[in-house]
Design a protein around this motif. Structure first.
Motif, PDB file in Angstrom:
ATOM      1  N   THR A  66       0.162  -0.385  -4.945  1.00 31.46           N
ATOM      2  CA  THR A  66      -0.094   0.981  -4.507  1.00 31.46           C
ATOM      3  C   THR A  66      -1.602   1.181  -4.548  1.00 31.46           C
ATOM      4  O   THR A  66      -2.351   0.253  -4.839  1.00 31.46           O
ATOM      5  CB  THR A  66       0.587   2.024  -5.413  1.00 31.46           C
ATOM      6  N   GLU A  67      -2.038   2.410  -4.290  1.00 33.05           N
ATOM      7  CA  GLU A  67      -3.472   2.676  -4.346  1.00 33.05           C
ATOM      8  C   GLU A  67      -4.008   2.704  -5.771  1.00 33.05           C
ATOM      9  O   GLU A  67      -5.216   2.654  -5.995  1.00 33.05           O
ATOM     10  CB  GLU A  67      -3.806   3.994  -3.628  1.00 33.05           C
TER      11      GLU A  67
ATOM     12  N   SER B 120       3.928   9.810   5.451  1.00 31.71           N
ATOM     13  CA  SER B 120       3.630   8.857   6.521  1.00 31.71           C
ATOM     14  C   SER B 120       4.695   7.787   6.664  1.00 31.71           C
ATOM     15  O   SER B 120       4.604   6.932   7.557  1.00 31.71           O
ATOM     16  CB  SER B 120       2.269   8.201   6.279  1.00 31.71           C
TER      17      SER B 120
ATOM     18  N   ALA C 167       2.892   4.984   3.425  1.00 28.40           N
ATOM     19  CA  ALA C 167       1.906   3.961   3.100  1.00 28.40           C
ATOM     20  C   ALA C 167       0.524   4.529   3.374  1.00 28.40           C
ATOM     21  O   ALA C 167       0.378   5.521   4.105  1.00 28.40           O
ATOM     22  CB  ALA C 167       2.143   2.696   3.908  1.00 28.40           C
ATOM     23  N   SER C 168      -0.493   3.903   2.810  1.00 28.59           N
ATOM     24  CA  SER C 168      -1.843   4.452   2.934  1.00 28.59           C
ATOM     25  C   SER C 168      -2.398   4.335   4.341  1.00 28.59           C
ATOM     26  O   SER C 168      -3.273   5.084   4.737  1.00 28.59           O
ATOM     27  CB  SER C 168      -2.785   3.759   1.946  1.00 28.59           C
ATOM     28  N   GLU C 169      -1.881   3.371   5.136  1.00 26.00           N
ATOM     29  CA  GLU C 169      -2.320   3.228   6.523  1.00 26.00           C
ATOM     30  C   GLU C 169      -1.243   3.779   7.437  1.00 26.00           C
ATOM     31  O   GLU C 169      -0.127   3.261   7.483  1.00 26.00           O
ATOM     32  CB  GLU C 169      -2.597   1.758   6.858  1.00 26.00           C
ATOM     33  N   TYR C 170      -1.572   4.828   8.201  1.00 22.23           N
ATOM     34  CA  TYR C 170      -0.569   5.499   9.022  1.00 22.23           C
ATOM     35  C   TYR C 170      -0.003   4.617  10.133  1.00 22.23           C
ATOM     36  O   TYR C 170       1.192   4.541  10.338  1.00 22.23           O
ATOM     37  CB  TYR C 170      -1.186   6.747   9.664  1.00 22.23           C
TER      38      TYR C 170
ATOM     39  N   ASP D   9       0.812  -1.217   0.000  1.00 22.87           N
ATOM     40  CA  ASP D   9       0.000   0.000   0.000  1.00 22.87           C
ATOM     41  C   ASP D   9       0.842   1.263   0.000  1.00 22.87           C
ATOM     42  O   ASP D   9       0.432   2.294   0.527  1.00 22.87           O
ATOM     43  CB  ASP D   9      -0.973   0.026   1.190  1.00 22.87           C
TER      44      ASP D   9
ATOM     45  N   VAL E 213       2.282   4.709  -1.092  1.00 25.21           N
ATOM     46  CA  VAL E 213       1.671   5.814  -1.820  1.00 25.21           C
ATOM     47  C   VAL E 213       2.501   6.078  -3.080  1.00 25.21           C
ATOM     48  O   VAL E 213       3.704   6.333  -2.994  1.00 25.21           O
ATOM     49  CB  VAL E 213       1.595   7.072  -0.937  1.00 25.21           C
TER      50      VAL E 213
END
Length: 315
Positions: free
Chosen positions: A49-50, A104, A74-77, A11, A13
């Motif tokens: 990735t997203e 992040s 990454a998309s999840e902090y 994930d 970014v």
């Protein structure tokens, strides 16, 4: 040749990952040579990735050959990174490898413990969470990047460009960095210093709080000369009792709340109107243009004119 390893995890970014590839990949010395070798590393060869999947030709073992490691966001902090990643970063730091995070990615770097006792930053949306999860880190929410020497962190993805150019300048000097900045269509140093442009949200107030009516009244009367005495009288409290209860329920003082509210009003007016600085100072309740400029810069890290130039709506 200086080897830069970009560590991509699940994930990742996409833009965060692209930033170091864009900056370091474009750097040329005066004789045309490329001073940086780029490696894209991951736990697996295919990293989502997203928006698309990234091919990572190198594994974590390649980090041992890197002079610099970049950790994109990454998309999840707050997700816990794999222990093998944390161990690889700790081992790299022990060897003296320079490690930098973008956005992040600071959460991944923080999870190693390497940032404990140091200053760091991340995207302003995540600074409170970073401080809460890692209280040993001095989180600086108002800067584009923090350089601790071996360990560096940047704010949002765009601030990653600033950080990468800063590292190029550190490695090769201002002339080479300025050329890389031109190729990336970036200023070598952004106007407004190294400050994130933040819309400062106020702390939440508990529903049903006695403060709700007075806070609404403050928002409706920002252009007036509001004093602590007037705010306390609105709640039929002494100034001392009002200040104590205000801090208990919001975590800040009434006057600090008032300042943030006025700055938010000024940000909105700078973005959406053609009003002069003098008129905005009056509408937001700063009293004078001089006071407005000084307090706005203290909170936002840049001048009202620079903020407007960056964020003026064209709609």
């Amino acid at each position: 040749m200086h080897t830069v390893a970009v560590l991509v995890l699940d994930d990742v970014v996409a833009f965060d990952m692209a930033v170091p590839l864009e900056v370091f990949g474009r750097v040329r010395l005066p004789d045309g040579r490329r001073p940086y070798r780029l490696l894209v590393c991951g736990i697996t060869r295919e990293v989502p990735t997203e928006t698309f999947t990234v091919h990572a030709p190198w594994g974590l073992e390649a980090l041992a050959d890197a002079d610099t490691i970049i950790v994109p966001g990454a998309s999840e902090y707050a997700g816990a990174p794999p222990e093998e990643v944390l161990a690889a970063l700790r081992a790299a730091a022990a060897r003296g490898t320079r490690i930098a995070s973008i956005c992040s990615g600071a959460f991944i770097l923080a999870a190693t413990g390497l940032l404990d006792g140091l200053a760091a930053t991340t995207h302003w949306v995540g600074t409170d969470l970073l401080a809460r999860l890692h209280p040993k880190i001095e989180v600086r929410p108002n800067v584009l990047y923090v350089d601790n020497g071996q360990l560096l962190t940047s704010a949002g993805a765009a601030a990653g460009l600033d950080l990468c150019l800063h590292m190029v300048r550190r490695d090769l000097g201002s002339a080479v960095a300025a050329d890389a900045a031109r190729l990336s269509v970036m200023p070598l140093e952004r106007e407004g210093g190294q400050a994130q442009f933040i819309v400062h949200q106020q702390p939440p107030v508990p529903k049903g709080s006695l403060l709700e009516p007075v806070l609404s009244w403050i928002e409706e009367n920002l252009g007036q000369d509001l004093t602590l005495e007037a705010m306390a009288a609105r709640c039929r409290m002494s100034e001392r009792t009002f200040s104590r209860r205000f801090r208990e329920q919001t975590g800040t003082t009434p006057l600090q709340w008032l300042l943030r509210s006025r700055v938010r009003r000024a940000q909105y007016l700078l973005e959406t109107t053609d009003h002069t600085v003098e008129r905005i100072a009056e509408q937001a309740g700063f009293g004078s243009p001089t006071a407005f400029r000084e307090r706005f810069k203290r909170v936002c890290g840049t001048t009202p004119q620079s903020y407007r130039a960056s964020f003026r709506s064209t709609a």
